[in-house]
Design a protein around this motif. Sequence first.
Motif, short mmCIF file in Angstrom:
data_model
loop_
_atom_site.label_atom_id
_atom_site.label_comp_id
_atom_site.label_asym_id
_atom_site.label_seq_id
_atom_site.Cartn_x
_atom_site.Cartn_y
_atom_site.Cartn_z
N LEU A 252 4.40 -4.64 2.78
CA LEU A 252 5.81 -4.54 3.15
C LEU A 252 6.72 -4.76 1.95
O LEU A 252 7.73 -4.06 1.77
N LEU A 253 6.37 -5.73 1.11
CA LEU A 253 7.16 -5.97 -0.09
C LEU A 253 7.11 -4.77 -1.03
O LEU A 253 8.14 -4.39 -1.63
N SER A 254 5.96 -4.14 -1.15
CA SER A 254 5.85 -2.95 -2.01
C SER A 254 6.65 -1.78 -1.44
O SER A 254 7.25 -1.00 -2.19
N LEU A 255 6.70 -1.64 -0.11
CA LEU A 255 7.48 -0.56 0.50
C LEU A 255 8.98 -0.76 0.27
O LEU A 255 9.72 0.20 0.00
N VAL A 256 9.44 -2.00 0.37
CA VAL A 256 10.85 -2.28 0.05
C VAL A 256 11.13 -1.97 -1.42
O VAL A 256 12.18 -1.41 -1.77
N HIS A 257 10.19 -2.30 -2.27
CA HIS A 257 10.33 -2.00 -3.70
C HIS A 257 10.36 -0.49 -3.91
O HIS A 257 11.14 0.02 -4.75
N TYR A 258 9.54 0.24 -3.18
CA TYR A 258 9.56 1.71 -3.26
C TYR A 258 10.92 2.27 -2.86
O TYR A 258 11.42 3.23 -3.49
N LEU A 259 11.53 1.74 -1.80
CA LEU A 259 12.83 2.23 -1.37
C LEU A 259 13.88 2.04 -2.46
O LEU A 259 14.71 2.93 -2.70
N MET A 260 13.86 0.91 -3.13
CA MET A 260 14.82 0.68 -4.21
C MET A 260 14.58 1.64 -5.37
O MET A 260 15.52 2.20 -5.94
N CYS A 261 13.32 1.85 -5.73
CA CYS A 261 13.00 2.76 -6.84
C CYS A 261 13.37 4.20 -6.50
O CYS A 261 13.94 4.92 -7.35
N LEU A 262 13.09 4.64 -5.28
CA LEU A 262 13.44 6.01 -4.89
C LEU A 262 14.94 6.21 -4.83
O LEU A 262 15.45 7.28 -5.19
N SER A 263 15.67 5.19 -4.38
CA SER A 263 17.13 5.30 -4.38
C SER A 263 17.68 5.43 -5.79
O SER A 263 18.59 6.24 -6.05
#
Length: 297
Positions: A252-263
């Motif tokens: 879950l932490l990595s998915l939140v990190h992914y959202l920030m990187c993709l944004s």
Amino acid sequence: MFCSNAERGPLSWCHWHPAFGIWSKACGPKPRWQSTLELHSVWHRHRGTSGECCQSCMARIPYATLIATLMCLLGVGIFCFTMYRGASLTVIMVDQVFHLRLIWIEAVQMIFVIIGAGMAALGFMILFVGFLATGATRYKVYRAWRSRVGGRISCAVLMGITYLLNFVWSLILCFLVVVTFIYTMFWNMCTSVEHSQSCIDLTQFHFMFPPNTKLEDMKVCEKYEIKAFCKDGVENAEVMFILATLSTLLVLLSLVHYLMCLSANYAHIRDHEKFQELQEIQNLNELEYSATSKDRF
């Protein structure tokens, strides 16, 4: 190899090769540029080229996306292993103690394998998009209008998939919290039975058994059944489910990190045209300034 004083003359001089790191003797008049200061400048320029190349390569790496990918792969790997092992221990325990066959567990184990492969593929796709949108690679890939539109669409699609997966993994976390809590209660019951030498009564968990299960079958009294239920089943399976819960938090932490990187990548690709125009204006201003400075002198 350095030239000796005897070899140096008006028609012979020593030349430094920065590419090979050697001195060589040459005949003829010494050119004007072959001064000590210019030799040092050539040498430092040659040394700086390799350093700039290394810095350019390091600037092309999306470190935030790379860290998120490592976290995702680690979390998914631990989750798949622990859930597969925990499900296997549960099947063996239910078969030996309650004589029940859980056929659907094999399908669940296959789902774990599919989840692991899918999350690994998603992580590598997001990492690939991160490489394309980082550093000098972005200026080469997203020059044309169509490439920028394609990059923005890919980032938007991956953001939507990541958001949905974040919701799915939140549900998995809630399920694992419930399973871990139930196994913790089983462990406490096993601890109390070891001191009281009584049966393990699971009638309060009748909703976990098939509808036609008798109440006598929900009690564990024999020693070998208690050992199969407590030592071989509950204790080992609970450790697996605790690790699976922690790995789900990591995913879950990595998915939140992914959202920030993709944004951030979406914003970089969208504003790339503006940055390119500003860079061209700055280059024109520098050329005009250098031309006016030459005219003055």
